[in-house]
Design a protein around this motif. Structure first.
Motif, PDB file in Angstrom:
ATOM      1  N   ALA A  90       4.872  -0.149  15.439  1.00  0.00           N
ATOM      2  CA  ALA A  90       4.513  -1.470  14.924  1.00  0.00           C
ATOM      3  C   ALA A  90       5.635  -2.484  15.119  1.00  0.00           C
ATOM      4  O   ALA A  90       5.382  -3.651  15.437  1.00  0.00           O
ATOM      5  CB  ALA A  90       4.137  -1.379  13.451  1.00  0.00           C
ATOM      6  N   LEU A  91       6.879  -2.059  14.950  1.00  0.00           N
ATOM      7  CA  LEU A  91       8.008  -2.984  14.991  1.00  0.00           C
ATOM      8  C   LEU A  91       8.736  -3.001  16.334  1.00  0.00           C
ATOM      9  O   LEU A  91       9.661  -3.781  16.517  1.00  0.00           O
ATOM     10  CB  LEU A  91       9.008  -2.623  13.882  1.00  0.00           C
ATOM     11  CG  LEU A  91       8.475  -2.759  12.454  1.00  0.00           C
ATOM     12  CD1 LEU A  91       9.475  -2.165  11.473  1.00  0.00           C
ATOM     13  CD2 LEU A  91       8.191  -4.203  12.126  1.00  0.00           C
ATOM     14  N   ALA A 148      13.813  -5.884  11.817  1.00  0.00           N
ATOM     15  CA  ALA A 148      12.707  -5.957  12.779  1.00  0.00           C
ATOM     16  C   ALA A 148      11.495  -6.645  12.157  1.00  0.00           C
ATOM     17  O   ALA A 148      10.819  -7.446  12.813  1.00  0.00           O
ATOM     18  CB  ALA A 148      12.341  -4.566  13.264  1.00  0.00           C
ATOM     19  N   ARG A 149      11.231  -6.347  10.888  1.00  0.00           N
ATOM     20  CA  ARG A 149      10.102  -6.996  10.206  1.00  0.00           C
ATOM     21  C   ARG A 149      10.343  -8.489  10.071  1.00  0.00           C
ATOM     22  O   ARG A 149       9.454  -9.307  10.339  1.00  0.00           O
ATOM     23  CB  ARG A 149       9.898  -6.366   8.817  1.00  0.00           C
ATOM     24  CG  ARG A 149       8.794  -7.024   8.001  1.00  0.00           C
ATOM     25  CD  ARG A 149       8.694  -6.432   6.624  1.00  0.00           C
ATOM     26  NE  ARG A 149       9.906  -6.512   5.835  1.00  0.00           N
ATOM     27  CZ  ARG A 149      10.309  -7.627   5.195  1.00  0.00           C
ATOM     28  NH1 ARG A 149       9.626  -8.736   5.266  1.00  0.00           N
ATOM     29  NH2 ARG A 149      11.424  -7.585   4.468  1.00  0.00           N
ATOM     30  N   ASN A 180       8.639 -12.194  11.626  1.00  0.00           N
ATOM     31  CA  ASN A 180       8.145 -13.080  10.562  1.00  0.00           C
ATOM     32  C   ASN A 180       6.970 -12.471   9.806  1.00  0.00           C
ATOM     33  O   ASN A 180       6.012 -13.156   9.472  1.00  0.00           O
ATOM     34  CB  ASN A 180       7.768 -14.460  11.128  1.00  0.00           C
ATOM     35  CG  ASN A 180       8.975 -15.215  11.594  1.00  0.00           C
ATOM     36  OD1 ASN A 180      10.048 -15.132  10.993  1.00  0.00           O
ATOM     37  ND2 ASN A 180       8.817 -15.948  12.693  1.00  0.00           N
ATOM     38  N   TRP A 181       7.055 -11.172   9.561  1.00  0.00           N
ATOM     39  CA  TRP A 181       6.037 -10.482   8.780  1.00  0.00           C
ATOM     40  C   TRP A 181       6.544 -10.285   7.360  1.00  0.00           C
ATOM     41  O   TRP A 181       7.722 -10.051   7.135  1.00  0.00           O
ATOM     42  CB  TRP A 181       5.744  -9.098   9.346  1.00  0.00           C
ATOM     43  CG  TRP A 181       5.001  -9.087  10.642  1.00  0.00           C
ATOM     44  CD1 TRP A 181       4.430 -10.138  11.276  1.00  0.00           C
ATOM     45  CD2 TRP A 181       4.776  -7.947  11.472  1.00  0.00           C
ATOM     46  NE1 TRP A 181       3.861  -9.732  12.443  1.00  0.00           N
ATOM     47  CE2 TRP A 181       4.048  -8.385  12.591  1.00  0.00           C
ATOM     48  CE3 TRP A 181       5.111  -6.611  11.388  1.00  0.00           C
ATOM     49  CZ2 TRP A 181       3.650  -7.531  13.606  1.00  0.00           C
ATOM     50  CZ3 TRP A 181       4.709  -5.764  12.392  1.00  0.00           C
ATOM     51  CH2 TRP A 181       3.983  -6.213  13.484  1.00  0.00           C
ATOM     52  N   SER A 182       5.631 -10.365   6.420  1.00  0.00           N
ATOM     53  CA  SER A 182       5.979  -9.991   5.050  1.00  0.00           C
ATOM     54  C   SER A 182       5.834  -8.476   4.930  1.00  0.00           C
ATOM     55  O   SER A 182       5.331  -7.809   5.835  1.00  0.00           O
ATOM     56  CB  SER A 182       5.048 -10.685   4.058  1.00  0.00           C
ATOM     57  OG  SER A 182       3.729 -10.196   4.207  1.00  0.00           O
ATOM     58  N   ARG A 183       6.272  -7.941   3.812  1.00  0.00           N
ATOM     59  CA  ARG A 183       6.114  -6.503   3.604  1.00  0.00           C
ATOM     60  C   ARG A 183       4.638  -6.130   3.533  1.00  0.00           C
ATOM     61  O   ARG A 183       4.231  -5.052   3.968  1.00  0.00           O
ATOM     62  CB  ARG A 183       6.836  -6.070   2.328  1.00  0.00           C
ATOM     63  CG  ARG A 183       8.338  -6.140   2.476  1.00  0.00           C
ATOM     64  CD  ARG A 183       9.044  -5.784   1.209  1.00  0.00           C
ATOM     65  NE  ARG A 183      10.495  -5.751   1.434  1.00  0.00           N
ATOM     66  CZ  ARG A 183      11.387  -5.809   0.491  1.00  0.00           C
ATOM     67  NH1 ARG A 183      11.006  -5.885  -0.768  1.00  0.00           N
ATOM     68  NH2 ARG A 183      12.662  -5.785   0.777  1.00  0.00           N
TER      69      ARG A 183
END
Length: 161
Positions: free
Chosen positions: A125-126, A82-83, A87-90
């Motif tokens: 969030a996801l 999902a992250r 296209n999100w980084s940690r």
């Protein structure tokens, strides 16, 4: 009654309880100096029931607190996918849910199981579902085994990778 440290006799009507090295013990007056003296547990207060009689124990209500919801088995893979889909980084995910990057790393590697609060943050969030509802299992539907006995293999759903 005897002192739990030295073995001397202790008054049975009014024993001295002392916390020594983290344990509460019944001790004599001499050994009580080795720790801190504890108060006696409070006696139950009397309550009146509907008929005006005294009850020695307060009424307690018991409820079944078995969890009905459970974290999905492959939560770590679901969080990572999902992250990555967003296209999100940690670091980005950590900022969105106010958690450290190390927490995100441990969750995605499966080394940490998130608690309910963190799970809800991740779900929000996801936009994913990490908690599944566990219903009561009817064991009778699994009784069609050839041996006729109820075994763990008959009841369990085994996921193979």
């Amino acid at each position: 009654m005897e002192c739990e440290i030295c073995g001397k006799p202790v008054s049975e009507t009014n024993p001295t309880r002392a916390k020594i090295e983290g344990s509460v013990m019944v001790v004599c007056k001499d050994c009580a100096k080795l720790g801190t003296i504890q108060k006696a547990p409070p006696k139950p207060k009397f309550q009146q029931n509907k008929k005006g009689r005294k009850q020695t124990q307060p009424r307690r209500t018991y409820r079944n607190d078995e969890p009905k919801d459970e974290l999905i088995e492959d939560y770590n893979v679901a969080v990572r996918r999902a992250r990555e889909a967003k296209n999100w980084s940690r670091e980005d995910l950590g900022k969105k849910i106010n958690e450290r990057v190390s927490v995100i790393n441990r969750i995605e590697s499966g080394k940490m199981t998130p608690d309910n609060k963190l799970t809800k943050k991740l779900e929000k969030a996801l936009d994913i579902k990490l908690i599944e509802n566990i219903d009561e299992v009817d064991l009778n539907q699994f009784m069609s085994s050839s041996s006729g006995e109820r075994t763990l293999g008959n009841v369990m759903k085994i996921k193979r990778k």
